[in-house]
Design a protein around this motif. Structure first.
Motif, mmCIF file in Angstrom:
data_model
loop_
_atom_site.group_PDB
_atom_site.id
_atom_site.type_symbol
_atom_site.label_atom_id
_atom_site.label_comp_id
_atom_site.label_asym_id
_atom_site.label_seq_id
_atom_site.Cartn_x
_atom_site.Cartn_y
_atom_site.Cartn_z
ATOM 1 N N ILE A 173 75.868 104.960 58.306
ATOM 2 C CA ILE A 173 76.813 105.389 59.344
ATOM 3 C C ILE A 173 77.127 104.229 60.281
ATOM 4 C CG2 ILE A 173 77.025 106.837 61.418
ATOM 5 C CD1 ILE A 173 75.489 109.034 59.831
ATOM 6 N N ILE A 174 76.091 103.527 60.701
ATOM 7 C CA ILE A 174 76.286 102.384 61.609
ATOM 8 C C ILE A 174 77.195 101.343 60.962
ATOM 9 C CG2 ILE A 174 75.125 100.423 62.722
ATOM 10 C CD1 ILE A 174 72.675 102.342 63.077
ATOM 11 N N ARG B 74 72.901 95.001 66.254
ATOM 12 C CA ARG B 74 73.840 95.089 67.384
ATOM 13 C C ARG B 74 73.885 96.526 67.926
ATOM 14 N NH1 ARG B 74 75.329 93.076 71.894
ATOM 15 N NH2 ARG B 74 77.495 93.452 72.440
ATOM 16 N N PHE B 75 73.878 97.502 67.030
ATOM 17 C CA PHE B 75 73.837 98.897 67.469
ATOM 18 C C PHE B 75 72.612 99.127 68.338
ATOM 19 C CE2 PHE B 75 72.062 103.123 67.050
ATOM 20 C CZ PHE B 75 73.118 103.905 67.479
ATOM 21 N N ASN B 76 71.458 98.630 67.904
ATOM 22 C CA ASN B 76 70.214 98.803 68.662
ATOM 23 C C ASN B 76 70.279 98.128 70.030
ATOM 24 O OD1 ASN B 76 68.950 100.396 66.719
ATOM 25 N ND2 ASN B 76 68.033 98.628 65.696
ATOM 26 N N GLN C 135 69.949 100.204 73.413
ATOM 27 C CA GLN C 135 68.919 99.860 74.388
ATOM 28 C C GLN C 135 69.542 99.683 75.777
ATOM 29 O OE1 GLN C 135 66.654 96.481 73.074
ATOM 30 N NE2 GLN C 135 64.759 97.362 73.830
ATOM 31 N N ALA C 136 70.680 99.002 75.843
ATOM 32 C CA ALA C 136 71.360 98.797 77.123
ATOM 33 C C ALA C 136 71.837 100.135 77.694
ATOM 34 C CB ALA C 136 72.540 97.841 76.946
ATOM 35 N N LYS D 282 81.613 99.551 72.161
ATOM 36 C CA LYS D 282 81.183 100.783 72.831
ATOM 37 C C LYS D 282 81.770 102.005 72.140
ATOM 38 C CE LYS D 282 80.440 98.836 77.431
ATOM 39 N NZ LYS D 282 80.862 98.813 78.840
ATOM 40 N N GLU D 283 83.008 101.909 71.718
ATOM 41 C CA GLU D 283 83.650 103.024 71.015
ATOM 42 C C GLU D 283 82.971 103.269 69.665
ATOM 43 O OE1 GLU D 283 88.001 104.124 69.163
ATOM 44 O OE2 GLU D 283 87.958 102.900 70.983
#
Length: 154
Positions: A58-59, A68-70, A74-75, A90-91
């Motif tokens: 999915i990612i 990058r997703f992680n 995290q942020a 972000k989208e």
């Protein structure tokens, strides 16, 4: 002398009672129950692996790398950390989260089915899991059962 033997008796009684309660706690879970837990645990691990593979897909389908997703996730979770994600990232991140939420009921359903197929209820699985977490001898018994079953399959 009298005090000393009284203290020794008290110490011995406390030691014996403590040992008996530890043995009773360990025996609280039968080999059959632990075997059922081991089967369920192993199957849940397989289901988790499959779920992780789906989530990774999915990612990637959204155009993000897992790392990058992680970082973005995290942020998002840390109010003290500012995200350096672009609006597009972000989208994509939000789209992934929505798809994860849609996937969640299926993951839970499969995990519960895996547990119940081993002949144990979800509640018993959770209770036994908590006891195993708190008791190293149960952890060792579980590990021995899992290793034996894996070697029997080979």
């Amino acid at each position: 002398m009298f005090k000393s033997s009284k203290i020794k008796s008290l110490f011995l009684a406390v030691f014996v009672c403590g040992s008996m309660s530890l043995m009773a706690q360990e025996q609280d879970i039968s080999d059959k129950e632990l075997g059922q837990f081991a089967d369920a645990y192993t199957e849940v691990q397989v289901q988790n692996q499959k779920s992780q593979e789906k989530m990774i897909a999915i990612i990637k389908d959204e155009g993000l790398e897992v790392e990058r997703f992680n970082e973005i996730q995290q942020a998002e979770m840390d109010p003290n950390q500012e995200s350096d994600a672009t609006e597009a990232e972000k989208e994509k991140h939000e789209n992934v989260i929505v798809k994860f939420e849609e996937l969640q009921p299926e993951i839970e359903k499969k995990a519960i089915a895996s547990i119940e197929s081993a002949g144990i209820t979800l509640q018993d699985y959770e209770k036994i899991g908590a006891k195993i977490q708190a008791d190293q001898s149960l952890q060792q018994r579980l590990q021995a059962i899992i290793v034996k079953r894996q070697s029997d399959k080979s």
